[in-house]
Design an enzyme around this catalytic site. Sequence first.
Site, mmCIF file in Angstrom:
data_model
loop_
_atom_site.group_PDB
_atom_site.id
_atom_site.type_symbol
_atom_site.label_atom_id
_atom_site.label_comp_id
_atom_site.label_asym_id
_atom_site.label_seq_id
_atom_site.Cartn_x
_atom_site.Cartn_y
_atom_site.Cartn_z
ATOM 1 N N ASP A 35 12.251 68.387 16.847
ATOM 2 C CA ASP A 35 13.639 68.865 16.761
ATOM 3 C C ASP A 35 13.833 70.237 17.422
ATOM 4 O O ASP A 35 14.956 70.659 17.649
ATOM 5 C CB ASP A 35 14.088 68.960 15.289
ATOM 6 C CG ASP A 35 14.109 67.617 14.603
ATOM 7 O OD1 ASP A 35 13.284 66.765 14.965
ATOM 8 O OD2 ASP A 35 14.929 67.413 13.700
ATOM 9 N N LYS A 38 19.061 70.379 6.212
ATOM 10 C CA LYS A 38 19.658 69.048 6.371
ATOM 11 C C LYS A 38 18.617 67.955 6.107
ATOM 12 O O LYS A 38 18.872 67.012 5.360
ATOM 13 C CB LYS A 38 20.212 68.888 7.794
ATOM 14 C CG LYS A 38 20.648 67.468 8.121
ATOM 15 C CD LYS A 38 21.137 67.329 9.544
ATOM 16 C CE LYS A 38 20.084 66.953 10.543
ATOM 17 N NZ LYS A 38 19.578 65.576 10.437
HETATM 18 C C1 UD1 Z 1 13.008 62.534 10.789
HETATM 19 C C2 UD1 Z 1 14.031 63.623 10.945
HETATM 20 C C3 UD1 Z 1 14.253 63.940 12.423
HETATM 21 C C4 UD1 Z 1 12.913 64.283 13.072
HETATM 22 C C5 UD1 Z 1 11.887 63.186 12.812
HETATM 23 C C6 UD1 Z 1 10.492 63.565 13.323
HETATM 24 C C7 UD1 Z 1 15.468 63.376 9.014
HETATM 25 C C8 UD1 Z 1 16.783 62.991 8.470
HETATM 26 N N1 UD1 Z 1 15.273 63.201 10.320
HETATM 27 O O1 UD1 Z 1 13.532 61.362 11.413
HETATM 28 O O2 UD1 Z 1 15.146 65.054 12.515
HETATM 29 O O3 UD1 Z 1 13.104 64.410 14.469
HETATM 30 O O4 UD1 Z 1 11.777 62.941 11.406
HETATM 31 O O5 UD1 Z 1 10.063 64.767 12.757
HETATM 32 O O6 UD1 Z 1 14.617 63.861 8.290
HETATM 33 N N2 UD1 Z 1 8.725 55.116 14.112
HETATM 34 C C9 UD1 Z 1 8.214 53.850 14.291
HETATM 35 N N3 UD1 Z 1 8.285 52.962 13.256
HETATM 36 C C10 UD1 Z 1 8.831 53.278 12.044
HETATM 37 C C11 UD1 Z 1 9.351 54.566 11.872
HETATM 38 C C12 UD1 Z 1 9.280 55.471 12.904
HETATM 39 O O7 UD1 Z 1 7.714 53.522 15.369
HETATM 40 O O8 UD1 Z 1 8.861 52.429 11.145
HETATM 41 C C13 UD1 Z 1 8.691 56.060 15.226
HETATM 42 C C14 UD1 Z 1 10.098 56.456 15.694
HETATM 43 O O9 UD1 Z 1 10.599 55.532 16.607
HETATM 44 C C15 UD1 Z 1 9.845 57.805 16.313
HETATM 45 C C16 UD1 Z 1 8.710 58.384 15.455
HETATM 46 O O10 UD1 Z 1 8.124 57.283 14.787
HETATM 47 O O11 UD1 Z 1 9.406 57.642 17.636
HETATM 48 C C17 UD1 Z 1 9.180 59.405 14.458
HETATM 49 O O12 UD1 Z 1 10.095 58.828 13.572
HETATM 50 P P1 UD1 Z 1 10.210 59.269 12.048
HETATM 51 O O13 UD1 Z 1 9.107 60.229 11.726
HETATM 52 O O14 UD1 Z 1 10.366 58.062 11.214
HETATM 53 O O15 UD1 Z 1 11.577 60.074 12.099
HETATM 54 P P2 UD1 Z 1 12.853 59.934 11.171
HETATM 55 O O16 UD1 Z 1 12.464 59.826 9.745
HETATM 56 O O17 UD1 Z 1 13.770 58.912 11.751
#
Ligand code: UD1
Length: 412
Positions: A309, A22
């Site tokens: 996850d 996914k």
């Molecule tokens: C992706 C995955 C999700 C997984 C996560 C971490 C997909 C579709 N989803 O989510 O299943 O749990 O990676 O492995 O691939 N953050 C910030 N600022 C930002 C972006 C992120 O502070 O601009 C923080 C988020 O709040 C969170 C952490 O970084 O606490 C991880 O987020 P991120 O790695 O971006 O996860 P996703 O891409 O949303």
Amino acid sequence: MNKIVIKGGKPLRGEVYIEGAKNAVLPIVTSALLATEGVSKFYNVPNLSDVKIISELLTSLGVKINYNKEEKTLEVDATNPLKKEADFEFVSKMRASFLVAAPILVREKFAKVAMPGGCAIGSRPIEQHLKGFSLLGANIIKDAGYVELKAEKGLTGTTIFFDFPSVGATQNVIMASCLSKGKTILVNVAQEPEIGDMISFLKKMGAKISGENTSCLVIEGVEKLHGAEHTIMPDRVEAATYMIAAAATKGNVLVKNARYEDNVALVSKMREMGVQIEVNKNEIRVKNDRDYLLPIDVKTLPHPGFLTDMQSIIMVLTLLAKGVSTITETVFENRFMHVEELRRMNAKIRIEGRSALIEGGEKLEGTSVKATDLRAGAALVIAGLIANGQTVVTNIKHIDRGYVNIEEKLRK
Ligand code: UD1
């Protein structure tokens, strides 16, 4: 179907086949929007509700999508100009929808994308995505729940340091850099295998990227990209779910189309607990005949650390350990929603700050529990498999986001 009813108590035996990932298919299908020539074709595309949502979003942008459920193939023709606006309707359903920001921006020089709100597992801001776009030269305005990105003269490569290796920000900024002028260096990027899979597809489209599977990527911008074919990598979280279900039920299961190299942290932790794991090419056999497992300490971290996850899922296994295990969640701030539900099943778990302290050894009792998010739901299903009596997991729309036919696969 809106609930799963589980009568547990039986060891799982047999084989299970793992679908395409996914978390790889969503960014990869989105990156097909970068192709102004040719059609992209994907193989091993899982029939999940999240794939349906991304397909609907892409269709709303003027892209032609053709999904063949039987063959698990998906074709994307993005050669027409893209609509410049992605509605809240889609972005609120699935946060990965925000990934359309980069392809719309680089192709149309303007994008208006709804800001994803918070969700059950945490606030999930997007400032790292926006910082990347801004350093590449985009003008950013936030207004009434939307982000407007403008780059009339296109984007220009530069060096970008991510404060945190965000998966989504890395993906969005990679896509934007592929069609920026000159060289972009991305430092402290996320290194999840799904990003490696996306880069491999982008290279087939004509992108020039080096440094994959390291914390620093170098991208030479190109004028245009074309459609390509790609087989989606296996889903390591689905594999983890069946591996843990096999161990928790004292079963013996061959997990097929699962790659050890994507699941090193999980396999190490399960072995530390005393579970027997045999690794072969593209398959993993999990056996457990111990009455009690050993307690472990787990801390979730960006790759190659333990994947957040899988945190809720391995927590169920620690309920079978003699002694106290700790699970510390460092990636999301609110990812212990399953704990309340597991407690209702008689689990002894205490939360202290960002850690859960799990006292194993108590028999779980089946009852009605609610899936609060995708992986919480999977954890409750596994808990149902080892509980006394009947467990009813409700709110399973979350489970359908990431698992194809989970009830059928477990029944078999
Ligand atoms: C992706 C995955 C999700 C997984 C996560 C971490 C997909 C579709 N989803 O989510 O299943 O749990 O990676 O492995 O691939 N953050 C910030 N600022 C930002 C972006 C992120 O502070 O601009 C923080 C988020 O709040 C969170 C952490 O970084 O606490 C991880 O987020 P991120 O790695 O971006 O996860 P996703 O891409 O949303």
